[in-house]
Design a protein around this motif. Structure first.
Motif, PDB file in Angstrom:
ATOM      1  N   ALA A  50       3.987   7.921  11.460  1.00  0.00           N
ATOM      2  CA  ALA A  50       3.705   7.810  12.899  1.00  0.00           C
ATOM      3  C   ALA A  50       4.401   6.619  13.538  1.00  0.00           C
ATOM      4  O   ALA A  50       4.200   6.344  14.723  1.00  0.00           O
ATOM      5  N   ASP A  51       5.215   5.898  12.764  1.00  0.00           N
ATOM      6  CA  ASP A  51       5.958   4.734  13.282  1.00  0.00           C
ATOM      7  C   ASP A  51       5.038   3.656  13.837  1.00  0.00           C
ATOM      8  O   ASP A  51       5.371   2.974  14.815  1.00  0.00           O
ATOM      9  N   ILE A  52       3.870   3.492  13.225  1.00  0.00           N
ATOM     10  CA  ILE A  52       2.978   2.406  13.626  1.00  0.00           C
ATOM     11  C   ILE A  52       3.643   1.081  13.274  1.00  0.00           C
ATOM     12  O   ILE A  52       4.138   0.914  12.156  1.00  0.00           O
ATOM     13  N   PRO A  53       3.703   0.113  14.192  1.00  0.00           N
ATOM     14  CA  PRO A  53       4.324  -1.184  13.873  1.00  0.00           C
ATOM     15  C   PRO A  53       3.681  -1.792  12.631  1.00  0.00           C
ATOM     16  O   PRO A  53       2.456  -1.840  12.511  1.00  0.00           O
ATOM     17  N   SER A  54       4.505  -2.279  11.728  1.00  0.00           N
ATOM     18  CA  SER A  54       4.013  -2.826  10.464  1.00  0.00           C
ATOM     19  C   SER A  54       4.834  -4.043  10.088  1.00  0.00           C
ATOM     20  O   SER A  54       6.026  -4.133  10.408  1.00  0.00           O
ATOM     21  N   THR A  55       4.191  -4.990   9.401  1.00  0.00           N
ATOM     22  CA  THR A  55       4.874  -6.217   9.011  1.00  0.00           C
ATOM     23  C   THR A  55       5.118  -6.313   7.516  1.00  0.00           C
ATOM     24  O   THR A  55       5.971  -7.085   7.085  1.00  0.00           O
ATOM     25  N   ALA A  56       4.383  -5.547   6.698  1.00  0.00           N
ATOM     26  CA  ALA A  56       4.599  -5.601   5.248  1.00  0.00           C
ATOM     27  C   ALA A  56       3.903  -4.420   4.582  1.00  0.00           C
ATOM     28  O   ALA A  56       2.847  -3.973   5.036  1.00  0.00           O
ATOM     29  N   LEU A  57       4.524  -3.935   3.509  1.00  0.00           N
ATOM     30  CA  LEU A  57       3.915  -2.909   2.664  1.00  0.00           C
ATOM     31  C   LEU A  57       3.644  -3.542   1.304  1.00  0.00           C
ATOM     32  O   LEU A  57       4.575  -3.973   0.614  1.00  0.00           O
ATOM     33  N   TRP A 106      -3.393   3.817  17.291  1.00  0.00           N
ATOM     34  CA  TRP A 106      -1.943   4.035  17.287  1.00  0.00           C
ATOM     35  C   TRP A 106      -1.614   5.440  16.811  1.00  0.00           C
ATOM     36  O   TRP A 106      -0.790   6.141  17.402  1.00  0.00           O
ATOM     37  N   LYS A 107      -2.268   5.850  15.725  1.00  0.00           N
ATOM     38  CA  LYS A 107      -1.976   7.158  15.153  1.00  0.00           C
ATOM     39  C   LYS A 107      -2.326   8.274  16.131  1.00  0.00           C
ATOM     40  O   LYS A 107      -1.547   9.216  16.331  1.00  0.00           O
ATOM     41  N   THR A 108      -3.510   8.194  16.775  1.00  0.00           N
ATOM     42  CA  THR A 108      -3.932   9.233  17.704  1.00  0.00           C
ATOM     43  C   THR A 108      -3.042   9.284  18.936  1.00  0.00           C
ATOM     44  O   THR A 108      -2.853  10.342  19.537  1.00  0.00           O
ATOM     45  N   SER A 109      -2.494   8.137  19.316  1.00  0.00           N
ATOM     46  CA  SER A 109      -1.626   8.116  20.505  1.00  0.00           C
ATOM     47  C   SER A 109      -0.287   8.794  20.257  1.00  0.00           C
ATOM     48  O   SER A 109       0.475   9.012  21.204  1.00  0.00           O
ATOM     49  N   ALA A 110       0.006   9.124  18.995  1.00  0.00           N
ATOM     50  CA  ALA A 110       1.255   9.820  18.631  1.00  0.00           C
ATOM     51  C   ALA A 110       2.487   9.062  19.121  1.00  0.00           C
ATOM     52  O   ALA A 110       3.458   9.647  19.606  1.00  0.00           O
ATOM     53  N   GLY A 111       2.455   7.747  19.012  1.00  0.00           N
ATOM     54  CA  GLY A 111       3.609   6.937  19.363  1.00  0.00           C
ATOM     55  C   GLY A 111       3.690   6.517  20.814  1.00  0.00           C
ATOM     56  O   GLY A 111       4.508   5.651  21.159  1.00  0.00           O
ATOM     57  N   THR A 112       2.856   7.103  21.693  1.00  0.00           N
ATOM     58  CA  THR A 112       2.944   6.756  23.117  1.00  0.00           C
ATOM     59  C   THR A 112       2.433   5.348  23.404  1.00  0.00           C
ATOM     60  O   THR A 112       2.713   4.799  24.470  1.00  0.00           O
TER      61      THR A 112
END
Length: 324
Positions: free
Chosen positions: A90-97, A213-219
């Motif tokens: 979903a391209d949620i902003p992330s800083t580390a995996l 974020w996920k429910t917004s589908a990137g919007t």
């Protein structure tokens, strides 16, 4: 006689090789160990050190933004293989995996590492005890994705954005909505019907978490979400700026189809499904509107659906006004 011993299996040469009873160890040594991990996952590799340093700098900056060295970071961890993969998709902003050392390398783990690598998200290898500590004992399945704190806008930014676009403000304010999925759904509807932003209270309300974020589908990357210290005062400020505050209520005096103010500057206030609008917010609204439900099978709609219905009506009226 030396050199003529009849003992079986006696070594008669200095060369090393397989011995009786080795159990096929050398055969196992020749078996493949799977694909080569990315450079960021290789212990001691320069790219891994660079990724760890980047993640450390990010964590320090987040703590400082949250109130200094002793401040509590408001970053969030998405844990578990399926949630992490879905968040990355979903391209949620992330800083580390964070990936557990010696984790079972199944398809989800490989996809998570691949997506993170493609997006430039630092990969951090951590022992299981460290991941257990970070996730407070939640079953993380060897994966944890760090989400940075969301940067909320100021309520005045939403009206300023509408002015920059030469449009009448169309804003949604949520009163007492605590489900992040409802917030995400509202953000998505605001984006679909030409709105300019969402306002949420600072306390006792849903925030922009990974679920939202996920429910917004990137919007959520395009629609600003603002936090109000006091929602009532924020609505009063919008009124002074010329916006009409419309509250949704089952016992509203005006039916949605008769609400003509939707084609002008307006704030739509949506309460929780159970309690509706709070007393002070309800008294602040210029109008209280009800959504007609001829089916009669439901007494109320959740916040995401209710906001979508009103936003559609607002978009329809504005389109008609533009054609006139």
């Amino acid at each position: 006689m030396a050199g003529n011993s009849q003992r079986r299996n006696r070594r008669t040469t200095s060369k090393k090789g397989p011995t009786v009873g080795s159990g096929g160890q050398r055969r196992r040594a020749l078996e493949g160990k799977g694909p080569t991990p990315p450079a960021e996952m290789r212990k001691g590799h320069a790219k891994q050190r660079a990724a760890q340093a980047k993640a450390k700098r990010s964590a320090v900056s987040q703590r400082r933004a949250a109130g200094g060295r002793g401040g509590k970071s408001s970053s969030e961890l998405v844990v578990g293989r399926n949630p992490v993969v879905e968040a990355l998709r979903a391209d949620i902003p992330s800083t580390a995996l964070y990936v557990q050392q010696f984790v079972d390398n199944d398809e989800r783990v490989r996809e998570a590492i691949k997506l993170a690598t493609e997006r430039g998200i630092p990969l951090m290898e951590a022992p299981r005890p460290e991941l257990d500590r970070m996730t407070n004992g939640i079953n993380h399945q060897g994966l944890a994705l760090q989400i940075p704190p969301y940067e909320y806008a100021h309520p005045e930014d939403l009206t300023a954005q509408a002015a920059d676009q030469g449009e009448d403000p169309l804003i949604v304010a949520l009163d007492g909505v605590t489900d992040p999925r409802n917030l995400g759904a509202v953000v998505r509807s605001v984006a679909a019907f030409g709105g300019h932003g969402v306002v949420v209270p600072e306390r006792r309300a849903a925030g922009m978490t990974a679920g939202a974020w996920k429910t917004s589908a990137g919007t959520a990357a395009r629609i600003p979400v603002s936090r109000a210290t006091n929602l009532t005062r924020t609505l009063e400020g919008y009124q002074k700026a010329g916006l009409t505050v419309v509250g949704l209520a089952a016992d509203g005096d005006v039916e949605l189809t008769d609400l003509e103010v939707l084609d002008g500057p307006v704030v739509i206030v949506v309460g929780s499904e159970g309690k509706g609008l709070s007393r002070l917010v309800g008294e602040t609204c210029d109008l209280r509107v009800r959504i007609p439900m001829p089916g009669g099978a439901a007494e109320s709609l959740n916040a995401g659906v209710a906001a979508g219905v009103v936003l559609y009506e607002a978009a329809r009226r504005r389109t008609q006004r533009g054609r006139a």
